[in-house]
Design an enzyme around this catalytic site. Sequence first.
Site, PDB file in Angstrom:
ATOM      1  N   LYS A  22       0.836  -1.214   0.000  1.00 31.14           N
ATOM      2  CA  LYS A  22       0.000   0.000   0.000  1.00 31.14           C
ATOM      3  C   LYS A  22       0.866   1.256   0.000  1.00 31.14           C
ATOM      4  O   LYS A  22       0.642   2.164  -0.793  1.00 31.14           O
ATOM      5  CB  LYS A  22      -0.895  -0.006   1.258  1.00 31.14           C
ATOM      6  CG  LYS A  22      -1.552   1.315   1.538  1.00 31.14           C
ATOM      7  CD  LYS A  22      -2.495   1.248   2.715  1.00 31.14           C
ATOM      8  CE  LYS A  22      -1.877   1.601   4.057  1.00 31.14           C
ATOM      9  NZ  LYS A  22      -1.544   3.018   4.249  1.00 31.14           N
ATOM     10  N   ASN A  23       1.862   1.295   0.886  1.00 28.89           N
ATOM     11  CA  ASN A  23       2.620   2.532   1.054  1.00 28.89           C
ATOM     12  C   ASN A  23       3.639   2.783  -0.056  1.00 28.89           C
ATOM     13  O   ASN A  23       4.321   3.801  -0.057  1.00 28.89           O
ATOM     14  CB  ASN A  23       3.316   2.548   2.423  1.00 28.89           C
ATOM     15  CG  ASN A  23       2.317   2.756   3.549  1.00 28.89           C
ATOM     16  OD1 ASN A  23       1.130   3.013   3.300  1.00 28.89           O
ATOM     17  ND2 ASN A  23       2.782   2.638   4.787  1.00 28.89           N
ATOM     18  N   ARG A  93      -5.071  10.041   4.902  1.00 28.19           N
ATOM     19  CA  ARG A  93      -4.041  11.076   5.067  1.00 28.19           C
ATOM     20  C   ARG A  93      -3.023  11.051   3.937  1.00 28.19           C
ATOM     21  O   ARG A  93      -2.441  12.079   3.608  1.00 28.19           O
ATOM     22  CB  ARG A  93      -3.335  10.886   6.393  1.00 28.19           C
ATOM     23  CG  ARG A  93      -4.272  10.730   7.552  1.00 28.19           C
ATOM     24  CD  ARG A  93      -3.513  10.494   8.800  1.00 28.19           C
ATOM     25  NE  ARG A  93      -2.587  11.594   9.014  1.00 28.19           N
ATOM     26  CZ  ARG A  93      -2.948  12.756   9.503  1.00 28.19           C
ATOM     27  NH1 ARG A  93      -4.173  12.986   9.865  1.00 28.19           N
ATOM     28  NH2 ARG A  93      -2.060  13.718   9.648  1.00 28.19           N
ATOM     29  N   CYS A 117      -5.639  12.431  13.931  1.00 28.89           N
ATOM     30  CA  CYS A 117      -6.334  11.173  13.667  1.00 28.89           C
ATOM     31  C   CYS A 117      -6.168  10.262  14.866  1.00 28.89           C
ATOM     32  O   CYS A 117      -5.600  10.657  15.880  1.00 28.89           O
ATOM     33  CB  CYS A 117      -5.813  10.510  12.393  1.00 28.89           C
ATOM     34  SG  CYS A 117      -4.218   9.760  12.580  1.00 28.89           S
ATOM     35  N   ARG A 122      -0.222  14.364  13.826  1.00 25.54           N
ATOM     36  CA  ARG A 122       0.226  14.209  12.441  1.00 25.54           C
ATOM     37  C   ARG A 122       0.187  15.491  11.599  1.00 25.54           C
ATOM     38  O   ARG A 122      -0.538  15.571  10.597  1.00 25.54           O
ATOM     39  CB  ARG A 122      -0.563  13.089  11.759  1.00 25.54           C
ATOM     40  CG  ARG A 122      -0.377  11.762  12.461  1.00 25.54           C
ATOM     41  CD  ARG A 122      -1.011  10.622  11.765  1.00 25.54           C
ATOM     42  NE  ARG A 122      -0.213  10.137  10.644  1.00 25.54           N
ATOM     43  CZ  ARG A 122      -0.530   9.059   9.941  1.00 25.54           C
ATOM     44  NH1 ARG A 122      -1.616   8.384  10.237  1.00 25.54           N
ATOM     45  NH2 ARG A 122       0.225   8.659   8.946  1.00 25.54           N
ATOM     46  N   ASP A 305       4.169   0.551  12.356  1.00 26.39           N
ATOM     47  CA  ASP A 305       3.012  -0.122  11.748  1.00 26.39           C
ATOM     48  C   ASP A 305       2.917  -1.597  12.149  1.00 26.39           C
ATOM     49  O   ASP A 305       1.959  -2.275  11.774  1.00 26.39           O
ATOM     50  CB  ASP A 305       3.077  -0.007  10.214  1.00 26.39           C
ATOM     51  CG  ASP A 305       2.639   1.357   9.724  1.00 26.39           C
ATOM     52  OD1 ASP A 305       2.171   2.164  10.542  1.00 26.39           O
ATOM     53  OD2 ASP A 305       2.760   1.630   8.507  1.00 26.39           O
ATOM     54  N   VAL A 327       7.249   6.826  17.487  1.00 27.44           N
ATOM     55  CA  VAL A 327       6.958   7.547  16.239  1.00 27.44           C
ATOM     56  C   VAL A 327       5.661   8.357  16.336  1.00 27.44           C
ATOM     57  O   VAL A 327       5.610   9.518  15.937  1.00 27.44           O
ATOM     58  CB  VAL A 327       6.918   6.574  15.034  1.00 27.44           C
ATOM     59  CG1 VAL A 327       6.618   7.320  13.743  1.00 27.44           C
ATOM     60  CG2 VAL A 327       8.229   5.806  14.919  1.00 27.44           C
ATOM     61  N   ARG A 397      -8.709  -0.857   4.380  1.00 29.16           N
ATOM     62  CA  ARG A 397      -7.835   0.206   3.874  1.00 29.16           C
ATOM     63  C   ARG A 397      -6.470  -0.364   3.514  1.00 29.16           C
ATOM     64  O   ARG A 397      -5.811   0.152   2.606  1.00 29.16           O
ATOM     65  CB  ARG A 397      -7.628   1.284   4.948  1.00 29.16           C
ATOM     66  CG  ARG A 397      -8.814   2.204   5.151  1.00 29.16           C
ATOM     67  CD  ARG A 397      -8.411   3.358   6.052  1.00 29.16           C
ATOM     68  NE  ARG A 397      -7.074   3.793   5.695  1.00 29.16           N
ATOM     69  CZ  ARG A 397      -6.135   4.171   6.558  1.00 29.16           C
ATOM     70  NH1 ARG A 397      -6.375   4.187   7.846  1.00 29.16           N
ATOM     71  NH2 ARG A 397      -4.942   4.534   6.134  1.00 29.16           N
TER      72      ARG A 397
HETATM   73  C1  UD1 Z   1       3.986   6.904   6.805  1.00 24.69           C
HETATM   74  C2  UD1 Z   1       3.170   5.664   6.485  1.00 24.69           C
HETATM   75  C3  UD1 Z   1       2.522   5.121   7.756  1.00 24.69           C
HETATM   76  C4  UD1 Z   1       3.569   4.902   8.838  1.00 24.69           C
HETATM   77  C5  UD1 Z   1       4.427   6.139   9.042  1.00 24.69           C
HETATM   78  C6  UD1 Z   1       5.589   5.922   9.975  1.00 24.69           C
HETATM   79  C7  UD1 Z   1       2.457   6.063   4.216  1.00 24.69           C
HETATM   80  C8  UD1 Z   1       1.330   6.356   3.272  1.00 24.69           C
HETATM   81  N1  UD1 Z   1       2.159   6.024   5.513  1.00 24.69           N
HETATM   82  O1  UD1 Z   1       3.061   7.883   7.313  1.00 24.69           O
HETATM   83  O2  UD1 Z   1       1.892   3.889   7.429  1.00 24.69           O
HETATM   84  O3  UD1 Z   1       2.929   4.606  10.071  1.00 24.69           O
HETATM   85  O4  UD1 Z   1       4.966   6.584   7.775  1.00 24.69           O
HETATM   86  O5  UD1 Z   1       6.401   4.886   9.510  1.00 24.69           O
HETATM   87  O6  UD1 Z   1       3.561   5.824   3.781  1.00 24.69           O
HETATM   88  N2  UD1 Z   1       5.586  14.609  11.525  1.00 24.69           N
HETATM   89  C9  UD1 Z   1       5.676  15.932  11.841  1.00 24.69           C
HETATM   90  N3  UD1 Z   1       5.639  16.862  10.822  1.00 24.69           N
HETATM   91  C10 UD1 Z   1       5.511  16.511   9.521  1.00 24.69           C
HETATM   92  C11 UD1 Z   1       5.413  15.132   9.206  1.00 24.69           C
HETATM   93  C12 UD1 Z   1       5.461  14.209  10.230  1.00 24.69           C
HETATM   94  O7  UD1 Z   1       5.779  16.290  13.007  1.00 24.69           O
HETATM   95  O8  UD1 Z   1       5.481  17.382   8.644  1.00 24.69           O
HETATM   96  C13 UD1 Z   1       5.611  13.572  12.600  1.00 24.69           C
HETATM   97  C14 UD1 Z   1       4.287  12.800  12.690  1.00 24.69           C
HETATM   98  O9  UD1 Z   1       3.320  13.496  13.457  1.00 24.69           O
HETATM   99  C15 UD1 Z   1       4.713  11.505  13.323  1.00 24.69           C
HETATM  100  C16 UD1 Z   1       6.116  11.295  12.757  1.00 24.69           C
HETATM  101  O10 UD1 Z   1       6.542  12.567  12.271  1.00 24.69           O
HETATM  102  O11 UD1 Z   1       4.784  11.625  14.715  1.00 24.69           O
HETATM  103  C17 UD1 Z   1       6.205  10.273  11.640  1.00 24.69           C
HETATM  104  O12 UD1 Z   1       5.303  10.595  10.631  1.00 24.69           O
HETATM  105  P1  UD1 Z   1       5.563  10.336   9.088  1.00 24.69           P
HETATM  106  O13 UD1 Z   1       6.840   9.615   8.852  1.00 24.69           O
HETATM  107  O14 UD1 Z   1       5.349  11.613   8.379  1.00 24.69           O
HETATM  108  O15 UD1 Z   1       4.357   9.372   8.747  1.00 24.69           O
HETATM  109  P2  UD1 Z   1       3.522   9.404   7.412  1.00 24.69           P
HETATM  110  O16 UD1 Z   1       4.420   9.751   6.292  1.00 24.69           O
HETATM  111  O17 UD1 Z   1       2.284  10.207   7.623  1.00 24.69           O
END
Ligand code: UD1
Length: 427
Positions: A22-23, A93, A117, A122, A305, A327, A397
């Site tokens: 998926k990712n 998201r 969420c 996030r 995950d 995380v 999902r």
């Molecule tokens: C992606 C994955 C999700 C997985 C996550 C962590 C996809 C579609 N989803 O989500 O399945 O659980 O990586 O491995 O690939 N953060 C900030 N600011 C930002 C962005 C992130 O503070 O601009 C924080 C988030 O709140 C969170 C952490 O960074 O605490 C990790 O998030 P992130 O790596 O961005 O996760 P996703 O990319 O949303």
Amino acid sequence: MERIVIQGGTPLQGKIRISGAKNAALPIMAASLLCHGRCSLSNVPALRDVNTMVVLLRDLGVVIGQPEPGRLELDASEARGHRASYDLVRTMRASVLVLGPLIARFGRAEVSLPGGCAIGARPINIHLMGLEKLGATISIENGYACAEASVLKGAKITLDFPTVTGTMNIMMAASLAKGSSVIENAACEPEVGELASALNLMGARIYGAGSDRIEIHGVESLSGMSYEIMPDRIETGTFLVAGAITGGDITVQGCRPEHLDAVINKLREAGAEIFIRDHDIRIRRLGELHAVDVKTGVYPAFATDMQAQFMALMTIARGSSVITETVFENRFMHVAELLRMGADILVEGNNAVVRGVEQLSGAPLMATDLRASASLILAGLAAQGETTVSRIYHIDRGYEKIEKKLQDLGAKIRREKEPEKNTVQTV
Ligand code: UD1
């Protein structure tokens, strides 16, 4: 509404094949917005999130066909939309992944801010900071992140945190920027490397993706390509836990064992036997489970995950384990449901102390998010008696035909319509 009903206690046996990731599928689908020409993707999993991305991309003018199951053809030659609405972003998201491609291709993007969420706040501040460094002007208007740029210019961007989709958005935008960019402290998840490989086939020049330093040399334009989506490492890990939690003997086929080092090590420590051959992993558990501590982290550390699924396993292990989530700030929603099955778990901040119990007992449960649902199904497979998991749309999902694959391994599991509820009138 549907629910899943499980009669627990059957050790799983047999072989199953892992679906596309998926990712990896979602960002590569979003990347099709960057190019003129047709992108043909194979091994695309049949998931609700993939359908949501199809709806979003069609809304932006991408022509999408599905010539056969598992195959998508996306042509963004005539795309011209630039807005990802709240209605779509709040259901998924990962919709935010169109932000980088839209600003790079059209010089304009409006993407709803996702909001919080079930697993945490996030924010997308790091995505926005990266795009600003590339020359975009960003404003927040009516709940939308609005980005504009007459031209994007290569830049050196150091991320405060190695966000996965943030790294992807910046990498996609930088592919069409003028000059070279470097992303430092980039996410190293295999899906980032996968997106870079797909972009490079479109004509991008990206080096080092999969490491924490990515170099991108901007090109004028990108064109169509064909790409096979890699197998899903989280689905793989979830089935490995299914083998271990039921004391079974299963082989997970068509996966990439090298993406699961941390999970495999923890499963071995917990007492499972694991045999790896090329793209197959066999897991067998004969003896009892031992408690092991787990701390989630960015790749290659133990994936967040997989945390909920591993916690389900630890509920019936001998001894106490500490599960630390680093995380996401609020990713223990499954705990309350596991407690209803007789698990012994104490949450303090980002630590959960799990004291193994002899046996879980089946119960009616409510899924709260994607990986939490997987954890409840796993617990139900090991529990005595019947477990029902409601709000199962969460699992659709991210897991393709999960109940069918588990049935193939001998699990007593079925999907059924949620019965009509008696409504209780309160005065
Ligand atoms: C992606 C994955 C999700 C997985 C996550 C962590 C996809 C579609 N989803 O989500 O399945 O659980 O990586 O491995 O690939 N953060 C900030 N600011 C930002 C962005 C992130 O503070 O601009 C924080 C988030 O709140 C969170 C952490 O960074 O605490 C990790 O998030 P992130 O790596 O961005 O996760 P996703 O990319 O949303």
